[in-house]
Design a protein around this motif. Structure first.
Motif, PDB file in Angstrom:
ATOM      1  N   LEU A   1     -11.978 -10.065  -7.364  1.00 34.33           N
ATOM      2  CA  LEU A   1     -11.115 -10.369  -8.500  1.00 34.33           C
ATOM      3  C   LEU A   1      -9.798 -10.934  -7.989  1.00 34.33           C
ATOM      4  CD1 LEU A   1     -11.655  -7.115 -10.632  1.00 34.33           C
ATOM      5  CD2 LEU A   1     -12.831  -9.315 -10.876  1.00 34.33           C
ATOM      6  N   PHE A   2      -9.485 -12.162  -8.399  1.00 39.48           N
ATOM      7  CA  PHE A   2      -8.215 -12.790  -8.039  1.00 39.48           C
ATOM      8  C   PHE A   2      -7.213 -12.600  -9.175  1.00 39.48           C
ATOM      9  CE2 PHE A   2     -11.363 -15.242  -5.641  1.00 39.48           C
ATOM     10  CZ  PHE A   2     -10.793 -15.267  -4.381  1.00 39.48           C
ATOM     11  N   CYS A   3      -5.924 -12.495  -8.811  1.00 36.39           N
ATOM     12  CA  CYS A   3      -4.898 -12.398  -9.828  1.00 36.39           C
ATOM     13  C   CYS A   3      -3.547 -12.777  -9.234  1.00 36.39           C
ATOM     14  CB  CYS A   3      -4.835 -10.990 -10.431  1.00 36.39           C
ATOM     15  SG  CYS A   3      -4.621  -9.691  -9.222  1.00 36.39           S
ATOM     16  N   GLU A   4      -2.573 -12.929 -10.101  1.00 36.44           N
ATOM     17  CA  GLU A   4      -1.203 -13.200  -9.684  1.00 36.44           C
ATOM     18  C   GLU A   4      -0.290 -12.162 -10.305  1.00 36.44           C
ATOM     19  OE1 GLU A   4      -0.897 -17.941  -8.948  1.00 36.44           O
ATOM     20  OE2 GLU A   4      -1.327 -17.358 -11.018  1.00 36.44           O
ATOM     21  N   TYR A   5       0.617 -11.619  -9.489  1.00 36.95           N
ATOM     22  CA  TYR A   5       1.481 -10.520  -9.920  1.00 36.95           C
ATOM     23  C   TYR A   5       2.931 -10.978 -10.085  1.00 36.95           C
ATOM     24  CZ  TYR A   5      -2.222  -7.213  -8.581  1.00 36.95           C
ATOM     25  OH  TYR A   5      -3.403  -6.527  -8.486  1.00 36.95           O
ATOM     26  N   LYS A   6       3.634 -10.241 -10.922  1.00 33.80           N
ATOM     27  CA  LYS A   6       5.081 -10.394 -11.035  1.00 33.80           C
ATOM     28  C   LYS A   6       5.668  -9.019 -11.326  1.00 33.80           C
ATOM     29  CE  LYS A   6       8.837 -12.917 -13.279  1.00 33.80           C
ATOM     30  NZ  LYS A   6       9.224 -13.957 -14.267  1.00 33.80           N
ATOM     31  N   ASP A   7       6.529  -8.555 -10.422  1.00 36.81           N
ATOM     32  CA  ASP A   7       7.199  -7.254 -10.556  1.00 36.81           C
ATOM     33  C   ASP A   7       6.209  -6.114 -10.776  1.00 36.81           C
ATOM     34  OD1 ASP A   7       9.673  -8.470 -10.232  1.00 36.81           O
ATOM     35  OD2 ASP A   7       9.906  -8.829 -12.371  1.00 36.81           O
ATOM     36  N   GLY A   8       5.111  -6.160 -10.052  1.00 36.12           N
ATOM     37  CA  GLY A   8       4.152  -5.072 -10.095  1.00 36.12           C
ATOM     38  C   GLY A   8       3.126  -5.145 -11.204  1.00 36.12           C
ATOM     39  N   LYS A   9       3.197  -6.166 -12.044  1.00 31.31           N
ATOM     40  CA  LYS A   9       2.255  -6.308 -13.153  1.00 31.31           C
ATOM     41  C   LYS A   9       1.462  -7.606 -13.012  1.00 31.31           C
ATOM     42  CE  LYS A   9       5.147  -3.688 -16.399  1.00 31.31           C
ATOM     43  NZ  LYS A   9       5.867  -3.727 -17.703  1.00 31.31           N
ATOM     44  N   ILE A  10       0.235  -7.585 -13.493  1.00 35.81           N
ATOM     45  CA  ILE A  10      -0.594  -8.789 -13.441  1.00 35.81           C
ATOM     46  C   ILE A  10      -0.062  -9.811 -14.423  1.00 35.81           C
ATOM     47  CG2 ILE A  10      -2.884  -9.742 -13.839  1.00 35.81           C
ATOM     48  CD1 ILE A  10      -4.072  -7.116 -12.919  1.00 35.81           C
ATOM     49  N   GLU A  11       0.373 -10.942 -13.909  1.00 34.17           N
ATOM     50  CA  GLU A  11       0.901 -12.020 -14.745  1.00 34.17           C
ATOM     51  C   GLU A  11      -0.196 -12.994 -15.132  1.00 34.17           C
ATOM     52  OE1 GLU A  11       4.884 -14.748 -14.616  1.00 34.17           O
ATOM     53  OE2 GLU A  11       3.595 -14.790 -12.839  1.00 34.17           O
ATOM     54  N   ASN A  12      -1.180 -13.165 -14.245  1.00 33.22           N
ATOM     55  CA  ASN A  12      -2.270 -14.097 -14.496  1.00 33.22           C
ATOM     56  C   ASN A  12      -3.542 -13.519 -13.897  1.00 33.22           C
ATOM     57  OD1 ASN A  12      -3.991 -16.230 -14.907  1.00 33.22           O
ATOM     58  ND2 ASN A  12      -2.860 -17.700 -13.632  1.00 33.22           N
ATOM     59  N   SER A  13      -4.475 -13.135 -14.764  1.00 24.73           N
ATOM     60  CA  SER A  13      -5.726 -12.539 -14.294  1.00 24.73           C
ATOM     61  C   SER A  13      -6.823 -13.572 -14.086  1.00 24.73           C
ATOM     62  CB  SER A  13      -6.214 -11.492 -15.300  1.00 24.73           C
ATOM     63  OG  SER A  13      -6.452 -12.090 -16.568  1.00 24.73           O
ATOM     64  N   ASN A  14      -6.502 -14.830 -14.330  1.00 25.67           N
ATOM     65  CA  ASN A  14      -7.503 -15.897 -14.165  1.00 25.67           C
ATOM     66  C   ASN A  14      -6.863 -17.125 -13.526  1.00 25.67           C
ATOM     67  OD1 ASN A  14     -10.027 -17.154 -14.377  1.00 25.67           O
ATOM     68  ND2 ASN A  14      -9.529 -18.016 -16.385  1.00 25.67           N
ATOM     69  N   PRO A  15      -6.357 -16.988 -12.283  1.00 27.65           N
ATOM     70  CA  PRO A  15      -5.691 -18.132 -11.647  1.00 27.65           C
ATOM     71  C   PRO A  15      -6.688 -19.214 -11.251  1.00 27.65           C
ATOM     72  CG  PRO A  15      -5.944 -16.348 -10.081  1.00 27.65           C
ATOM     73  CD  PRO A  15      -6.398 -15.808 -11.406  1.00 27.65           C
ATOM     74  N   ASP A  16      -6.177 -20.416 -11.050  1.00 29.31           N
ATOM     75  CA  ASP A  16      -7.023 -21.521 -10.593  1.00 29.31           C
ATOM     76  C   ASP A  16      -7.481 -21.251  -9.159  1.00 29.31           C
ATOM     77  OD1 ASP A  16      -6.702 -22.867 -12.980  1.00 29.31           O
ATOM     78  OD2 ASP A  16      -4.930 -23.964 -12.283  1.00 29.31           O
ATOM     79  N   ILE A  17      -8.785 -21.425  -8.941  1.00 34.26           N
ATOM     80  CA  ILE A  17      -9.374 -21.174  -7.623  1.00 34.26           C
ATOM     81  C   ILE A  17      -9.949 -22.475  -7.083  1.00 34.26           C
ATOM     82  CG2 ILE A  17     -11.056 -19.838  -6.302  1.00 34.26           C
ATOM     83  CD1 ILE A  17      -8.936 -18.116  -7.591  1.00 34.26           C
TER      84      ILE A  17
END
Length: 408
Positions: A251-267
């Motif tokens: 599972l890929f994701c992007e975080y901001k300040d400890g929270k998932i900001e984007n759970s479906n980033p471009d791969i």
């Protein structure tokens, strides 16, 4: 070559290539008599921070090295008290103290190879800010080892310098959970391992701390054999991350300040099967790479190579994981920290030979039983520097080498 040198060199060379099988190694093992153990396992041996549950309701949280207890340990008793120990070669060794249910402390002592040293009575005194200390001598808080009991109910056992936590030590939080690693100027600084409270979904987190904040790449293991790789700033995940679950789901994701900001980033997936976040065509930019074999790199890329500062994780057949954080030049490590799950690390300037060999200069190698400072030549395979062996009685033996030869 000495046994410790062979082991150090083998560890340093481990994982040079990216072609290694994915395996997280974390699991719960249940015994026929009702006991249970949680942690990382390799060849049926525990490695790194873990938990052991006894049938009478007690719980041990400690460090294991090849199934042997080493370093810090804490037993949670049925009556609500906590017994804090130190281990060496799978035996009780070093300072110990009991934290009672009401937060008071009792039974301080010194142990050597499973036997309490009755001839040693620890000195006890009150310091500033309500801190109560135990040590063999009061001068130990200036340059030695001591126990510090805080009014919050937290406990620190480890190295002190000039009255501050400095060196290697373990801090046991009153609300459960503990941190072991490097300290400087009373703060967590350097390699560290945080063991989460028992009711957390995670077992532990490993990374590098700067002035009490986890800064840079981190690895977090959960109880279901999953490993989360991410970058942190101020103890919070920021930027790209990847969770490799126990069933090998990714599972890929992007975080901001400890929270998932984007759970479906471009791969982006290249021809070799490596996957990227934030790296243009897998060539240039700053982001994350997951190789087909399960290694993870977070950092800068140039022409498809790791370049500049970065964080690299890889599993192997010999250890649950290896981590390197530092600088890269055309995919090769140049200056940084290399560490493993069992409290062993290496810091220094590296030179790789392109064939799995790794040289270093002005390096520091530390384990629970030894410490060395020096340089190793990858061609001659000769070591120059000092080697300190920690002894069971708390003393240490220093041996110096020059060009692989022991000095008088």
């Amino acid at each position: 070559m000495k046994r410790w040198q062979s082991k150090a060199v083998a560890l340093l060379a481990l994982g040079m290539s990216l072609g290694m099988a994915v395996s997280a190694y974390a699991k719960v093992k249940e015994y026929d008599d009702g006991r249970k153990a949680e942690g990382n396992w390799v060849a049926d041996k525990m490695e790194g921070p873990g938990r052991f549950y006894y049938t009478d309701g007690r719980r041990l949280e400690a460090f294991w090295v090849h199934h042997s207890l080493e370093g810090p340990g804490i037993i949670y008793e049925k009556d609500g008290s906590r017994r804090i120990w130190s281990y060496f070669d799978n035996k009780l060794n070093g300072l110990a103290v009991t934290v009672n249910k009401d937060g008071t402390t009792s039974n301080p002592g010194v142990w050597e190879m499973d036997s309490e040293k009755k001839d040693i009575t620890l000195e006890s005194w009150d310091g500033a800010k309500g801190i109560h200390y135990y040590a063999e001598d009061k001068t130990d808080i200036n340059d030695g080892q001591a126990i510090a009991c805080y009014p919050t109910g937290s406990i620190y056992i480890g190295d002190f310098k000039n009255g501050k936590r400095d060196g290697w030590g373990t801090f046991y939080y009153a609300d459960k959970g503990w941190h072991t690693g490097e300290w400087k100027n009373d703060m967590r600084n350097g390699v560290g391992y945080y063991s989460f409270p028992n009711d957390s979904q995670y077992l532990y987190k490993a990374g590098i701390w700067t002035n009490d904040q986890c800064e840079g790449g981190t690895l977090s293991y959960d109880k279901e054999d999953g490993v989360l790789i991410s970058m942190e700033k101020n103890n919070k995940a920021n930027g790209p991350g990847v969770l490799i679950k126990g069933d090998k789901t990714v599972l890929f994701c992007e975080y901001k300040d400890g929270k998932i900001e984007n759970s479906n980033p471009d791969i982006y997936t290249n021809q070799e099967g490596h996957q990227y976040i934030g790296v243009t065509n897998g060539k240039n930019g700053s982001g994350l790479m997951l190789t087909k074999s399960g290694a993870v790199h977070i950092g800068n890329f140039k022409d498809g190579n790791a370049e500049g500062q970065g964080f690299h994780y890889w599993p192997s057949s010999e250890t649950p994981w290896c981590i390197y954080e530092g600088s890269f030049k055309t995919n090769q490590r140049t200056d940084g920290t290399l560490f493993w799950p069992y409290g062993t690390y290496f810091k220094g300037t590296f030179q790789e030979d392109g064939a799995g060999g790794l040289a270093y200069k002005n390096g520091i190698y530390r384990s629970f039983q030894s410490y060395s400072e020096g340089s190793y030549d990858v061609n001659s395979k000769l070591y120059t520097g000092s080697y300190t062996s920690f002894n069971k009685d708390g003393s240490s033996t220093i041996t110096k080498y020059k060009d692989g030869k022991k000095q008088q």
